[in-house]
Write a protein that holds these residues in place. Sequence first.
Motif, short mmCIF file in Angstrom:
data_model
loop_
_atom_site.label_atom_id
_atom_site.label_comp_id
_atom_site.label_asym_id
_atom_site.label_seq_id
_atom_site.Cartn_x
_atom_site.Cartn_y
_atom_site.Cartn_z
N HIS A 80 12.12 25.03 -39.26
CA HIS A 80 12.23 26.21 -38.39
C HIS A 80 12.62 27.45 -39.20
O HIS A 80 12.09 28.54 -38.96
CB HIS A 80 13.25 25.96 -37.29
CG HIS A 80 12.87 24.83 -36.39
ND1 HIS A 80 11.81 24.88 -35.52
CD2 HIS A 80 13.40 23.59 -36.24
CE1 HIS A 80 11.70 23.75 -34.87
NE2 HIS A 80 12.66 22.94 -35.29
N ILE A 81 13.52 27.29 -40.13
CA ILE A 81 13.94 28.42 -40.96
C ILE A 81 12.81 28.87 -41.87
O ILE A 81 12.59 30.07 -42.06
CB ILE A 81 15.22 28.07 -41.74
CG1 ILE A 81 16.39 27.95 -40.76
CG2 ILE A 81 15.51 29.09 -42.83
CD1 ILE A 81 17.68 27.55 -41.37
N LEU A 82 12.07 27.93 -42.43
CA LEU A 82 10.94 28.30 -43.28
C LEU A 82 9.85 29.01 -42.48
O LEU A 82 9.23 29.95 -42.98
CB LEU A 82 10.37 27.06 -43.97
CG LEU A 82 11.28 26.41 -45.00
CD1 LEU A 82 10.63 25.17 -45.58
CD2 LEU A 82 11.65 27.38 -46.10
N ALA A 93 10.94 32.51 -42.12
CA ALA A 93 10.79 33.23 -43.39
C ALA A 93 9.35 33.67 -43.61
O ALA A 93 9.10 34.80 -44.05
CB ALA A 93 11.26 32.35 -44.55
N TYR A 94 8.41 32.80 -43.31
CA TYR A 94 7.00 33.18 -43.47
C TYR A 94 6.58 34.21 -42.42
O TYR A 94 5.82 35.13 -42.71
CB TYR A 94 6.10 31.95 -43.41
CG TYR A 94 6.06 31.19 -44.70
CD1 TYR A 94 5.59 31.78 -45.87
CD2 TYR A 94 6.49 29.88 -44.77
CE1 TYR A 94 5.57 31.09 -47.07
CE2 TYR A 94 6.46 29.17 -45.96
CZ TYR A 94 5.99 29.79 -47.11
OH TYR A 94 5.97 29.10 -48.29
N LYS A 95 7.07 34.05 -41.19
CA LYS A 95 6.71 34.97 -40.12
C LYS A 95 7.21 36.38 -40.40
O LYS A 95 6.51 37.37 -40.17
CB LYS A 95 7.28 34.46 -38.80
CG LYS A 95 6.86 35.22 -37.59
CD LYS A 95 7.43 34.57 -36.33
CE LYS A 95 7.04 35.32 -35.10
NZ LYS A 95 7.62 34.71 -33.89
N PRO A 155 4.14 32.75 -53.25
CA PRO A 155 5.39 33.22 -52.62
C PRO A 155 6.27 32.04 -52.19
O PRO A 155 5.80 31.06 -51.61
CB PRO A 155 4.90 34.00 -51.41
CG PRO A 155 3.51 34.38 -51.73
CD PRO A 155 2.96 33.28 -52.58
N ILE A 156 7.57 32.14 -52.47
CA ILE A 156 8.56 31.11 -52.13
C ILE A 156 9.52 31.69 -51.09
O ILE A 156 10.08 32.78 -51.30
CB ILE A 156 9.34 30.68 -53.39
CG1 ILE A 156 8.40 30.18 -54.47
CG2 ILE A 156 10.40 29.65 -53.05
CD1 ILE A 156 7.66 28.92 -54.12
N PRO A 157 9.74 30.99 -49.97
CA PRO A 157 10.67 31.50 -48.94
C PRO A 157 12.08 31.65 -49.49
O PRO A 157 12.55 30.83 -50.27
CB PRO A 157 10.63 30.42 -47.86
CG PRO A 157 9.44 29.61 -48.14
CD PRO A 157 9.13 29.74 -49.57
#
Length: 95
Positions: free
Chosen positions: A30-32, A35-37, A53-55
Amino acid sequence: MNEYQDLIKIFVVGGCFLLAMLLEAALLPHILRIAYKKQLYDLPDSRKIHSRPIPRLGGVSFMPVVIMVLGTAAVTRLLFVEDTQLSENISNQLI
């Protein structure tokens, strides 16, 4: 009685480890996704090793998990391990 208390301590540690793994597995996707959103990621450049790209929010999930697991361990120890005066008082009040 001492062997029983030692066995409970081992189960508390093992259970807390399992709880931490399950909570992290549930929370991290959910956190990732957030981060992408929100485009909160580290972009590669000449100083970075990664090529995509790395979250950046991956570490945010660790603090709630640590707090929940330590709280669970503390409550479990107070209720089931009778090696402190506080745990003895709680046991006497519950009985």
